[in-house]
Design a protein around this motif. Structure first.
Motif, PDB file in Angstrom:
ATOM      1  N   LYS A   1      56.593  33.003  55.594  1.00  0.00           N
ATOM      2  CA  LYS A   1      57.826  32.471  55.021  1.00  0.00           C
ATOM      3  C   LYS A   1      58.333  31.211  55.716  1.00  0.00           C
TER       4      LYS A   1
ATOM      5  N   SER B   1      55.983  28.539  54.033  1.00  0.00           N
ATOM      6  CA  SER B   1      55.624  28.626  52.608  1.00  0.00           C
ATOM      7  C   SER B   1      56.307  27.586  51.719  1.00  0.00           C
ATOM      8  N   PRO B   2      57.541  27.122  52.045  1.00  0.00           N
ATOM      9  CA  PRO B   2      58.142  26.085  51.177  1.00  0.00           C
ATOM     10  C   PRO B   2      57.364  24.769  51.167  1.00  0.00           C
TER      11      PRO B   2
ATOM     12  N   VAL C   1      52.372  32.073  50.720  1.00  0.00           N
ATOM     13  CA  VAL C   1      53.699  32.635  50.433  1.00  0.00           C
ATOM     14  C   VAL C   1      54.059  33.731  51.431  1.00  0.00           C
TER      15      VAL C   1
ATOM     16  N   PRO D   1      47.797  30.162  47.328  1.00  0.00           N
ATOM     17  CA  PRO D   1      48.874  31.130  47.018  1.00  0.00           C
ATOM     18  C   PRO D   1      49.169  32.097  48.162  1.00  0.00           C
TER      19      PRO D   1
ATOM     20  N   LYS E   1      54.015  24.463  51.022  1.00  0.00           N
ATOM     21  CA  LYS E   1      52.642  24.844  50.674  1.00  0.00           C
ATOM     22  C   LYS E   1      51.798  23.670  50.199  1.00  0.00           C
TER      23      LYS E   1
END
Length: 463
Positions: free
Chosen positions: A107, A110-111, A104, A101, A113
């Motif tokens: 940025k 993060s998409p 995130v 987590p 992950k």
């Protein structure tokens, strides 16, 4: 007397078959990627792959190095070694899931992950299995795995990027498939199932020794990551993923040479460990150094001269400008190769602290130079920071190696080689091809003299 050289050459040939075969596939894919992906997409991919490269040694506590070093020792119980490694990796996998987590907060990546989580876990197992197989002298399996992984990944890339047009997600899916096939192949072809016993307890004494060896090297791996990839992160911070994409393509050509170096490094570490534990023949270490460094500097000099026309036909039009940054990166690659030679000496002597010291200094100088130079010089700042940090690590390792072995390495030649390569790089960057060619001839001539010196060392050894 010649057995040690025969073993080194034999292992280099086998490792070379696998590594060069796999990297040839990747080399051929770069023009493809630079035509089907935008500079921004390529930059995001490189940032994500960079993050995975950092996460693997951290979450696995760099246990793969312990698997290799202890696996090469005849006194180690291999079943206990394998059981310890798998148990640590299972814990590492859980750790990755719990911390996922936190991605995130970055940025740019993060998409992606869940792709990152899966890749980190698979690469942890792949690396440990591969080095265990290598320690068991199953070098053919190790080499075939490299080619198989590259072919599976390449095939999946073409299908997912060109047929299904999945873009970045397609690239990561292909990476996952390649790593998954690799893990399965290493386990089956390497016969790793016979080393696993459910009822066997964890050997805590051995595990403690493994972690004492590997945990310091985790910081070493992080330091190398900072040196190799922090420039991408700083570029992304001050500029954009487009700049990262251009820089990443510029770094691909030196990365090809780094692959060639890794063929030597993987074979050299085995020979260095065995030689250090037996005779510690100084002439053997010196002869290998002179031959290796002569070939390395000559190869870098020749590639530097050819880089502009090569990039014209090698990459997509949007990436062609990356050629300008390659010459200085090639100098850094030459010194990275020299540092890898000394790294094997550290590994043979289990001199972890000396290795960590040198890489931390390298990483610290690289990060500082990145922060100072990139805001002012953009991509060129990243290139200069990388080159200078690799020169620093070599200087530190030359000094520190004296605490392990008294080696005569021709430091004057190294300094002259750096000056000549720097001159050639400037000439190439300013399109002075004739002068650059004359400088290249000087570099090759100087290194031919090194090979002659090797012959005299050989006569001393046999005399």
């Amino acid at each position: 007397m010649q057995g040690r050289y025969t073993t080194l050459i034999k292992n280099m040939l086998i490792f070379g078959l696998g590594l060069l075969g796999s990297k040839f596939v990747q080399f051929m894919l770069l023009p493809y990627f630079t035509n089907v992906l935008s500079t921004a997409e390529y930059g995001i991919i490189d940032l994500t792959v960079t993050f995975v490269g950092l996460a693997v040694p951290v979450v696995s506590l760099e246990l793969s190095d312990a698997m290799l070093r202890f696996g090469l020792s005849e006194d180690t119980d291999k079943k206990s070694l394998f059981k310890n490694g798998v148990m640590v990796l299972l814990g590492a996998s859980l750790f990755v899931l719990l911390l996922s987590p936190l991605l995130v907060f970055y940025k740019s990546i993060s998409p992606w992950k869940w792709y990152i989580v899966i890749l980190v876990v698979l690469q942890c197992f792949k690396t440990n299995f591969a080095l265990f197989v290598k320690a068991e002298n199953k070098v053919v399996v190790y080499s075939v795995d490299s080619i198989l992984t590259a072919l599976v990944t390449a095939g999946a890339d073409v299908v997912l990027l060109s047929v299904y047009r999945r873009g970045i997600s397609g690239y990561f899916t292909a990476e996952i498939l390649g790593n998954l096939v690799s893990v399965c192949f290493l386990f089956l072809a390497g016969g790793l199932g016979r080393y696993w016993e459910w009822a066997r307890p964890v050997d805590w004494k051995l595990l403690t020794q493994m972690l004492k060896y590997s945990v310091p090297l985790m910081f070493n791996a992080v330091s190398w990551w900072i040196t190799s990839f922090s420039d991408r992160v700083v570029l992304d911070l001050f500029f954009s993923s487009t700049d990262v994409g251009i820089y990443s393509v510029a770094a691909k050509v030196p990365a090809i040479i780094t692959t060639l170096l890794s063929v030597f490094t993987q074979a050299w570490i085995i020979s260095a460990v065995k030689e250090y534990e037996k005779e510690r023949n100084v002439l053997f270490f010196e002869k290998i150094y002179h031959t290796y460094s002569a070939l390395l500097f000559s190869m870098v000099s020749v590639v530097m001269l050819l880089i502009r026309p090569m990039m014209k036909v090698y990459v997509g039009e949007a990436f062609y400008g990356a050629w300008y940054y390659v010459p200085l990166l090639l100098i850094g690659t030459a010194f990275l190769g020299i540092s890898n030679y000394y790294g094997a000496v550290y590994a043979a002597a289990k001199a972890n602290l000396l290795e960590i010291k040198s890489t931390i200094l390298c990483a610290g100088s690289n990060l500082l130079l990145n922060l100072l130079l990139i805001p002012r010089l953009d991509i060129l700042g990243a290139v200069l920071a990388t080159m200078m940090s690799y020169v620093i690590v070599v200087i530190v390792r030359i000094v520190d190696t004296k605490k392990i072995m008294k080696l005569g390495m021709g430091k004057w030649d190294l300094g002259v080689g750096f000056c000549l390569l720097s001159l050639e790089a400037v000439l190439v960057m300013h399109d002075c091809q004739i002068s650059a060619a004359l400088t290249m001839a000087m570099v090759c001539g100087m290194n031919f003299r090194k090979v002659v010196r090797v012959k005299s060392l050989e006569n001393s050894e046999t005399g």
